[in-house]
Enzyme design. Structure first.
Site, PDB file in Angstrom:
ATOM      1  N   GLY A 147      32.266  45.762  33.195  1.00  0.00           N
ATOM      2  CA  GLY A 147      33.256  46.133  34.210  1.00  0.00           C
ATOM      3  C   GLY A 147      32.993  47.532  34.745  1.00  0.00           C
ATOM      4  NE  ARG A 202      26.104  37.398  37.972  1.00  0.00           N
ATOM      5  CZ  ARG A 202      25.879  37.860  39.191  1.00  0.00           C
ATOM      6  NH1 ARG A 202      24.792  37.517  39.831  1.00  0.00           N
ATOM      7  NH2 ARG A 202      26.736  38.664  39.776  1.00  0.00           N
ATOM      8  CG  ASP A 228      32.603  46.325  23.457  1.00  0.00           C
ATOM      9  OD1 ASP A 228      32.590  46.111  24.686  1.00  0.00           O
ATOM     10  OD2 ASP A 228      33.538  45.975  22.713  1.00  0.00           O
ATOM     11  N   GLY A 229      30.040  45.164  25.020  1.00  0.00           N
ATOM     12  CA  GLY A 229      29.376  43.889  25.332  1.00  0.00           C
ATOM     13  C   GLY A 229      28.000  44.130  25.932  1.00  0.00           C
ATOM     14  CB  SER A 230      26.834  46.382  28.649  1.00  0.00           C
ATOM     15  OG  SER A 230      27.859  45.970  29.491  1.00  0.00           O
ATOM     16  CB  THR A 282      34.930  51.155  28.348  1.00  0.00           C
ATOM     17  OG1 THR A 282      36.198  50.494  28.242  1.00  0.00           O
ATOM     18  CG2 THR A 282      34.735  51.976  27.095  1.00  0.00           C
ATOM     19  CG  ASP A 339      39.377  48.760  27.883  1.00  0.00           C
ATOM     20  OD1 ASP A 339      40.120  48.949  28.860  1.00  0.00           O
ATOM     21  OD2 ASP A 339      38.813  47.666  27.653  1.00  0.00           O
ATOM     22  CG  ASP A 398      37.278  49.562  23.626  1.00  0.00           C
ATOM     23  OD1 ASP A 398      36.300  49.999  24.274  1.00  0.00           O
ATOM     24  OD2 ASP A 398      37.672  48.386  23.718  1.00  0.00           O
ATOM     25  NE  ARG A 438      66.145  47.878  40.536  1.00  0.00           N
ATOM     26  CZ  ARG A 438      65.776  47.626  41.778  1.00  0.00           C
ATOM     27  NH1 ARG A 438      64.736  48.241  42.303  1.00  0.00           N
ATOM     28  NH2 ARG A 438      66.436  46.752  42.501  1.00  0.00           N
ATOM     29  CG  MET A 464      43.584  46.905  33.126  1.00  0.00           C
ATOM     30  SD  MET A 464      42.002  46.988  33.980  1.00  0.00           S
ATOM     31  CE  MET A 464      42.074  45.470  34.925  1.00  0.00           C
ATOM     32  N   GLY A 465      43.581  47.744  29.088  1.00  0.00           N
ATOM     33  CA  GLY A 465      43.174  48.150  27.742  1.00  0.00           C
ATOM     34  C   GLY A 465      42.990  46.892  26.913  1.00  0.00           C
ATOM     35  CD  GLU A 500      44.379  44.422  29.962  1.00  0.00           C
ATOM     36  OE1 GLU A 500      44.558  43.885  31.062  1.00  0.00           O
ATOM     37  OE2 GLU A 500      43.256  44.784  29.558  1.00  0.00           O
ATOM     38  NE  ARG A 546      63.605  44.599  41.012  1.00  0.00           N
ATOM     39  CZ  ARG A 546      64.784  44.051  40.685  1.00  0.00           C
ATOM     40  NH1 ARG A 546      65.020  43.694  39.429  1.00  0.00           N
ATOM     41  NH2 ARG A 546      65.709  43.864  41.597  1.00  0.00           N
ATOM     42  NE  ARG A 587      37.143  47.642  36.156  1.00  0.00           N
ATOM     43  CZ  ARG A 587      36.970  46.357  35.846  1.00  0.00           C
ATOM     44  NH1 ARG A 587      37.557  45.858  34.779  1.00  0.00           N
ATOM     45  NH2 ARG A 587      36.209  45.598  36.582  1.00  0.00           N
TER      46      ARG A 587
END
Ligand code: F6P
Length: 359
Positions: free
Chosen positions: A12, A78, A115-117, A138, A140, A142, A175, A182-183, A235, A276, A285
């Site tokens: 990402g 990919r 991490d994935g990459s 990232t 995140d 993390d 309210r 995200m995260g 999230e 709300r 991002r």
């Protein structure tokens, strides 16, 4: 000695990627090296012709460093080891990626990723004998072994600004505003933005909560004379019953989403307050990187080239105690660095009277 190095962005995107590239290109240029930019992560090496471009300082005019996104393009879907072909079949194309890198004469590869990459790139490096260095990015935050990853500071700034914008409208309408940030699997963005943006409740995946405890905090705020409250929820937070809130996209792919909308009516019911929900999503991002992200990105970019110069491969550059250092890539990705419950920031939040929905 002159060298040819490759650079790609993978996973990402986030703000600050172009600033990393700028630093790599400037540092490499100062050594007389050539930099080849690879488009769309490793996927650019599976195209015919290859999606590559020689990068020079002239490509980085005054504007590029300030821009979000990545001028090279990126992908988080990919994986060359499990590449989905047009006819739907899945093929291992890792050999083709390695051949392409060799055909370009790339002597070392800089991967800007998470991490994935890094998992994919280190497997490619092992399989093809490729010299690789990683730069952590990232929102995140993390990745292990680094205090900060590129993109996190900007994401926190955006989430903080969202709270700044929600506060006056919350106060105008009596309210409770719920901001979903995200995260994936870690609550760093929610925690930092919640502290910076004056949240009353911060919900992160690392700490179990109950609607009753959240309601108690909101009602205390009301009893103390305030007519609004702010809640930040990551999230990745589950429902109190432990159910993940996810959106299923076309093709069956799942992404986190929906915890804010789940909590809105629950908290309204438990407190009598009108609620709300705002879901911040990919806004975190994009946009211009903060000065912190630009400084971090460029310090890490320069360090990545320095590692190649020293022949220190299989490493990720990392930011520790205000210094750029190098750590083994496998140590950075072994575990997801979640929020430590005994950390300074958790203690700070609790000391400020912020509730994690647990007490
Ligand atoms: O890992 C970064 C991240 O932005 C997460 O915070 C988020 O859950 C995910 O990526 C979203 O991914 P995509 O861009 O595929 O929707």
């Amino acid at each position: 000695m002159s060298k040819t190095i490759g650079i790609l962005t993978s996973g990402g995107d986030c703000a600050g990627l172009n600033a990393v590239m700028r630093a790599v290109v400037f540092r490499a240029d100062s050594l007389g090296w050539k930099v080849i930019g690879i488009g769309n992560g490793t996927a650019g090496l599976l195209e015919d012709p290859l999606r590559v471009k020689v990068l020079s300082p002239a490509d980085f005019d005054g504007f590029v460093m300030r821009r979000g996104g990545t001028i090279l393009g990126t992908t988080n879907s990919r994986n060359p080891f499990r590449y989905t072909m047009k006819d739907g079949t899945v093929k291992d194309r890792s050999g083709e990626v390695i051949e392409a890198l060799q055909s370009l004469g790339i002597e070392a590869l800089i991967g800007i990723g998470g991490d994935g990459s890094f998992d994919i790139l280190s497997r490619l490096a092992k399989q093809g004998g490729i010299h690789m260095v990683g730069v952590p990015k990232t929102i995140d935050n993390d990745l292990s072994m680094t205090d900060l990853s590129v993109g996190f500071d900007t994401a926190v700034m955006v989430a903080t600004e969202a709270l700044d914008r929600l506060q006056p409208t919350a106060a105008s309408h009596d309210r409770v505003m719920i901001l979903e940030v995200m995260g994936r699997d870690a609550g760093h963005i929610a925690l930092s933005a919640g502290i910076a943006g004056g949240a009353d409740v911060i919900l992160i995946p690392e700490i179990s909560y109950s609607i009753e405890k959240i309601a108690e905090k909101i009602l205390r705020v009301k009893a103390d004379g305030r007519n609004f409250a702010l809640i930040v929820v990551s999230e990745a937070v589950k429902s109190p019953e432990g159910e993940k809130r996810e959106v299923v996209y076309y093709g069956g792919e799942k992404r986190y989403g929906g915890i804010g909308d789940y909590l809105g009516p629950e908290i309204a019911r438990a407190t009598g307050f009108e609620t709300r929900v705002t879901v911040l999503g990919h806004v975190q991002r994009g946009g211009n990187p903060t000065h912190n992200d630009r400084v971090l990105a460029q310090a890490l970019g320069v360090k990545a080239v320095d590692l190649i110069r020293e022949g220190d491969f299989g490493k990720m550059v990392a930011w520790q105690n205000m210094q750029a250092v190098s750590v083994p890539i496998e140590d950075a990705i072994r575990v997801c660095r979640t929020v430590a419950l005994d950390s300074t920031l958790v203690h700070t939040a609790r000391s400020l009277g912020i509730s994690f929905g647990d007490s």
